[in-house]
Design a protein around this motif. Structure first.
Motif, PDB file in Angstrom:
ATOM      1  N   ASP A   7       2.490   5.076   5.095  1.00  0.00           N
ATOM      2  CA  ASP A   7       3.037   5.352   3.763  1.00  0.00           C
ATOM      3  C   ASP A   7       1.977   5.305   2.658  1.00  0.00           C
ATOM      4  OD1 ASP A   7       5.620   5.644   4.779  1.00  0.00           O
ATOM      5  OD2 ASP A   7       5.994   3.488   4.682  1.00  0.00           O
ATOM      6  N   ALA A   8       0.739   4.932   3.026  1.00  0.00           N
ATOM      7  CA  ALA A   8      -0.345   4.940   2.039  1.00  0.00           C
ATOM      8  C   ALA A   8      -0.862   6.362   1.845  1.00  0.00           C
ATOM      9  CB  ALA A   8      -1.473   4.028   2.501  1.00  0.00           C
ATOM     10  N   ARG A   9      -1.479   6.607   0.725  1.00  0.00           N
ATOM     11  CA  ARG A   9      -2.062   7.932   0.441  1.00  0.00           C
ATOM     12  C   ARG A   9      -3.540   7.897   0.823  1.00  0.00           C
ATOM     13  NH1 ARG A   9      -0.886   8.811  -5.695  1.00  0.00           N
ATOM     14  NH2 ARG A   9      -2.223  10.629  -5.307  1.00  0.00           N
ATOM     15  N   ALA A  10      -3.847   8.276   2.056  1.00  0.00           N
ATOM     16  CA  ALA A  10      -5.232   8.259   2.528  1.00  0.00           C
ATOM     17  C   ALA A  10      -6.044   9.287   1.762  1.00  0.00           C
ATOM     18  CB  ALA A  10      -5.281   8.546   4.016  1.00  0.00           C
ATOM     19  N   THR A  11      -7.161   8.834   1.175  1.00  0.00           N
ATOM     20  CA  THR A  11      -8.055   9.694   0.407  1.00  0.00           C
ATOM     21  C   THR A  11      -9.410   9.668   1.087  1.00  0.00           C
ATOM     22  OG1 THR A  11      -6.882   9.071  -1.624  1.00  0.00           O
ATOM     23  CG2 THR A  11      -9.026  10.156  -1.871  1.00  0.00           C
ATOM     24  N   THR A  12      -9.821  10.813   1.645  1.00  0.00           N
ATOM     25  CA  THR A  12     -11.033  10.830   2.470  1.00  0.00           C
ATOM     26  C   THR A  12     -12.274  11.184   1.657  1.00  0.00           C
ATOM     27  OG1 THR A  12     -10.646  13.136   3.122  1.00  0.00           O
ATOM     28  CG2 THR A  12      -9.733  11.412   4.530  1.00  0.00           C
ATOM     29  N   TYR A  13     -13.392  10.609   2.098  1.00  0.00           N
ATOM     30  CA  TYR A  13     -14.692  10.829   1.459  1.00  0.00           C
ATOM     31  C   TYR A  13     -15.730  11.132   2.532  1.00  0.00           C
ATOM     32  CZ  TYR A  13     -12.821   8.738  -2.826  1.00  0.00           C
ATOM     33  OH  TYR A  13     -12.093   8.472  -3.957  1.00  0.00           O
ATOM     34  N   SER A  14     -16.781  11.831   2.128  1.00  0.00           N
ATOM     35  CA  SER A  14     -17.875  12.128   3.053  1.00  0.00           C
ATOM     36  C   SER A  14     -19.064  11.188   2.853  1.00  0.00           C
ATOM     37  CB  SER A  14     -18.343  13.579   2.888  1.00  0.00           C
ATOM     38  OG  SER A  14     -18.794  13.813   1.551  1.00  0.00           O
ATOM     39  N   LYS A  15     -19.081  10.443   1.734  1.00  0.00           N
ATOM     40  CA  LYS A  15     -20.177   9.506   1.472  1.00  0.00           C
ATOM     41  C   LYS A  15     -19.609   8.170   1.012  1.00  0.00           C
ATOM     42  CE  LYS A  15     -23.784  12.846   0.246  1.00  0.00           C
ATOM     43  NZ  LYS A  15     -24.796  13.230  -0.792  1.00  0.00           N
ATOM     44  N   LEU A  75       0.805  -1.220   0.000  1.00  0.00           N
ATOM     45  CA  LEU A  75       0.000   0.000   0.000  1.00  0.00           C
ATOM     46  C   LEU A  75       0.840   1.273   0.000  1.00  0.00           C
ATOM     47  CD1 LEU A  75      -2.929  -0.816   2.463  1.00  0.00           C
ATOM     48  CD2 LEU A  75      -2.880  -0.989  -0.030  1.00  0.00           C
ATOM     49  N   SER A  76       2.142   1.139   0.104  1.00  0.00           N
ATOM     50  CA  SER A  76       2.996   2.318   0.106  1.00  0.00           C
ATOM     51  C   SER A  76       2.804   3.121  -1.190  1.00  0.00           C
ATOM     52  CB  SER A  76       4.463   1.905   0.240  1.00  0.00           C
ATOM     53  OG  SER A  76       5.308   3.037   0.231  1.00  0.00           O
ATOM     54  N   VAL A  85      -5.701   4.974  -0.830  1.00  0.00           N
ATOM     55  CA  VAL A  85      -6.623   4.177  -0.022  1.00  0.00           C
ATOM     56  C   VAL A  85      -7.779   5.067   0.408  1.00  0.00           C
ATOM     57  CG1 VAL A  85      -6.899   2.724   2.007  1.00  0.00           C
ATOM     58  CG2 VAL A  85      -4.707   2.759   0.788  1.00  0.00           C
ATOM     59  N   GLY A  86      -8.991   4.751  -0.051  1.00  0.00           N
ATOM     60  CA  GLY A  86     -10.172   5.528   0.292  1.00  0.00           C
ATOM     61  C   GLY A  86     -10.695   5.173   1.667  1.00  0.00           C
ATOM     62  N   VAL A  87     -11.172   6.178   2.387  1.00  0.00           N
ATOM     63  CA  VAL A  87     -11.712   5.971   3.726  1.00  0.00           C
ATOM     64  C   VAL A  87     -12.682   7.109   4.031  1.00  0.00           C
ATOM     65  CG1 VAL A  87      -9.859   7.277   4.866  1.00  0.00           C
ATOM     66  CG2 VAL A  87     -11.071   5.480   6.135  1.00  0.00           C
ATOM     67  N   LEU A  88     -13.695   6.827   4.823  1.00  0.00           N
ATOM     68  CA  LEU A  88     -14.597   7.894   5.238  1.00  0.00           C
ATOM     69  C   LEU A  88     -13.854   8.835   6.171  1.00  0.00           C
ATOM     70  CD1 LEU A  88     -17.919   5.933   5.853  1.00  0.00           C
ATOM     71  CD2 LEU A  88     -17.399   7.491   3.968  1.00  0.00           C
ATOM     72  N   LYS A 105     -10.139   5.096  -9.543  1.00  0.00           N
ATOM     73  CA  LYS A 105      -9.585   6.356  -9.057  1.00  0.00           C
ATOM     74  C   LYS A 105      -8.837   6.172  -7.740  1.00  0.00           C
ATOM     75  CE  LYS A 105     -13.011   9.291 -11.342  1.00  0.00           C
ATOM     76  NZ  LYS A 105     -14.106  10.278 -11.161  1.00  0.00           N
ATOM     77  N   ILE A 106      -9.200   5.144  -6.991  1.00  0.00           N
ATOM     78  CA  ILE A 106      -8.459   4.779  -5.799  1.00  0.00           C
ATOM     79  C   ILE A 106      -8.109   3.292  -5.905  1.00  0.00           C
ATOM     80  CG2 ILE A 106      -9.378   6.555  -4.265  1.00  0.00           C
ATOM     81  CD1 ILE A 106     -11.404   4.555  -3.233  1.00  0.00           C
ATOM     82  N   ASP A 107      -7.126   2.854  -5.145  1.00  0.00           N
ATOM     83  CA  ASP A 107      -6.643   1.479  -5.262  1.00  0.00           C
ATOM     84  C   ASP A 107      -7.351   0.518  -4.322  1.00  0.00           C
ATOM     85  OD1 ASP A 107      -4.270   1.896  -7.159  1.00  0.00           O
ATOM     86  OD2 ASP A 107      -3.861   3.364  -5.576  1.00  0.00           O
ATOM     87  N   THR A 108      -7.660   0.975  -3.121  1.00  0.00           N
ATOM     88  CA  THR A 108      -8.343   0.142  -2.137  1.00  0.00           C
ATOM     89  C   THR A 108      -9.257   1.012  -1.294  1.00  0.00           C
ATOM     90  OG1 THR A 108      -6.588   0.411  -0.494  1.00  0.00           O
ATOM     91  CG2 THR A 108      -6.404  -1.493  -1.963  1.00  0.00           C
ATOM     92  N   VAL A 109     -10.085   0.346  -0.493  1.00  0.00           N
ATOM     93  CA  VAL A 109     -10.954   1.029   0.470  1.00  0.00           C
ATOM     94  C   VAL A 109     -10.708   0.409   1.833  1.00  0.00           C
ATOM     95  CG1 VAL A 109     -13.357   1.282   1.256  1.00  0.00           C
ATOM     96  CG2 VAL A 109     -12.756   1.754  -1.123  1.00  0.00           C
ATOM     97  N   PHE A 110     -10.678   1.249   2.861  1.00  0.00           N
ATOM     98  CA  PHE A 110     -10.477   0.793   4.238  1.00  0.00           C
ATOM     99  C   PHE A 110     -11.669   1.261   5.058  1.00  0.00           C
ATOM    100  CE2 PHE A 110      -8.618   1.179   8.556  1.00  0.00           C
ATOM    101  CZ  PHE A 110      -8.034  -0.082   8.683  1.00  0.00           C
ATOM    102  N   GLY A 111     -12.254   0.340   5.835  1.00  0.00           N
ATOM    103  CA  GLY A 111     -13.405   0.745   6.634  1.00  0.00           C
ATOM    104  C   GLY A 111     -13.949  -0.380   7.486  1.00  0.00           C
TER     105      GLY A 111
END
Length: 287
Positions: free
Chosen positions: A185-193, A162-163, A167-170, A205-211
């Motif tokens: 080292d991951a690039r956390a990409t935040t979302y509101s929905k 994941l470096s 990685v998408g996350v709420l 557009k993102i590689d993985t999702v964490f939640g």
């Protein structure tokens, strides 16, 4: 229920039924291997004397899908309802046992004034609540999970894979904090929905999702996911972030009841009944 919330919960119930069929047809063997267990193989609990129990009344709510909700026929149902029935059967007190739904704010007063003996509704196991209640052994925990497209699953070691990845996350959630701490080292990409999160995963557009593993499991089994994705890596329990899990609360002056419930939970798991119950309500295992 005639409220919008009731319609939403009933809609989720219908969607879950379809998801159950899809998931069992596509992933039955994997599901069988990934059921939770919270008792050690060597643990043994003696059955307590239940003669002092003249009745056992559980209280819950109607808005914690799929644990407790009102179905399309207006009947209280869900994982907790069936678990209570199993507990009462294991203790051989089905004729003295019941479960009732109340608004959340009335659950604690129901125990305090003697209208109920146990809360089974996701009351948090916190130091503050332990001052007022005894809690059973946890019967469910909610791990954090990663999901990714089947065509581009990250390889072990996950942290290394994941470096530099997106990685998408709420945003502003415990899961965002856990993601940043676990995978700095991951690039956390935040979302509101959540919907935007899933759409961007599917489009690349993102590689993985964490939640939350449970919520992610329902999306994976849904028609909207189109079988695009699956869990990657193992579950992240992280109790310091995500809490102690679900447990049944009883008054502090009734340790015998807490012991009895623990005995029943142990027997339910040991017999395989918990696995059957888990698979019924969670078509894609989040463990």
């Amino acid at each position: 229920m005639k409220s919008a919330q009731g319609n939403r919960i009933r809609g989720l119930a219908v969607a879950m039924a379809a998801a159950v069929l899809l998931a069992f047809l596509s992933d039955a063997n994997a599901q069988q291997k990934n059921t939770p267990g919270f008792w050690g193989p060597s643990q043994r609990i003696a059955k307590p004397d239940l003669s002092p129990i003249t009745r056992l009344r559980f209280v819950t709510t109607v808005d914690f899908f799929p644990f407790n909700y009102i179905d399309g026929a207006g009947i209280l149902t869900g994982f907790h309802v069936d678990l209570v029935r199993r507990i009462c059967a294991e203790l051989s007190i089905t004729d003295r046992c019941q479960i009732q739904a109340l608004p959340w704010k009335e659950l604690r007063p129901a125990l305090e004034d003697g209208r109920a003996e146990a809360i089974v509704a996701g009351l948090a196991v916190t130091p503050e609540n332990r001052k007022h209640y005894l809690f059973s052994q946890p019967y469910m925990r909610f791990p954090a999970r990663l999901i990714a497209k089947r065509s581009s699953l990250p390889e072990e070691p996950i942290a290394q894979s994941l470096s530099g990845k997106r990685v998408g996350v709420l945003g502003r959630t415990t899961h965002e904090r856990l993601l940043r701490d676990l995978f700095p080292d991951a690039r956390a990409t935040t979302y509101s929905k959540a919907q935007w999160l899933y759409e961007d995963l599917q489009s690349g557009k993102i590689d993985t999702v964490f939640g939350d593993g449970m919520r992610l499991s329902f999306w994976l089994a849904s028609p909207e996911a189109k079988n695009c994705c699956t869990f990657a890596g193992g579950p992240y329990m992280a109790q310091d972030y995500l809490g102690q899990g679900l447990a049944i609360a009883v008054p502090t002056d009734n340790p015998m009841l807490a012991e009895a419930i623990n005995f029943a939970l142990h027997e339910i798991e040991a017999s395989g009944a918990f696995t059957e119950l888990y698979q019924r309500y969670f078509p894609v295992s989040f463990y």
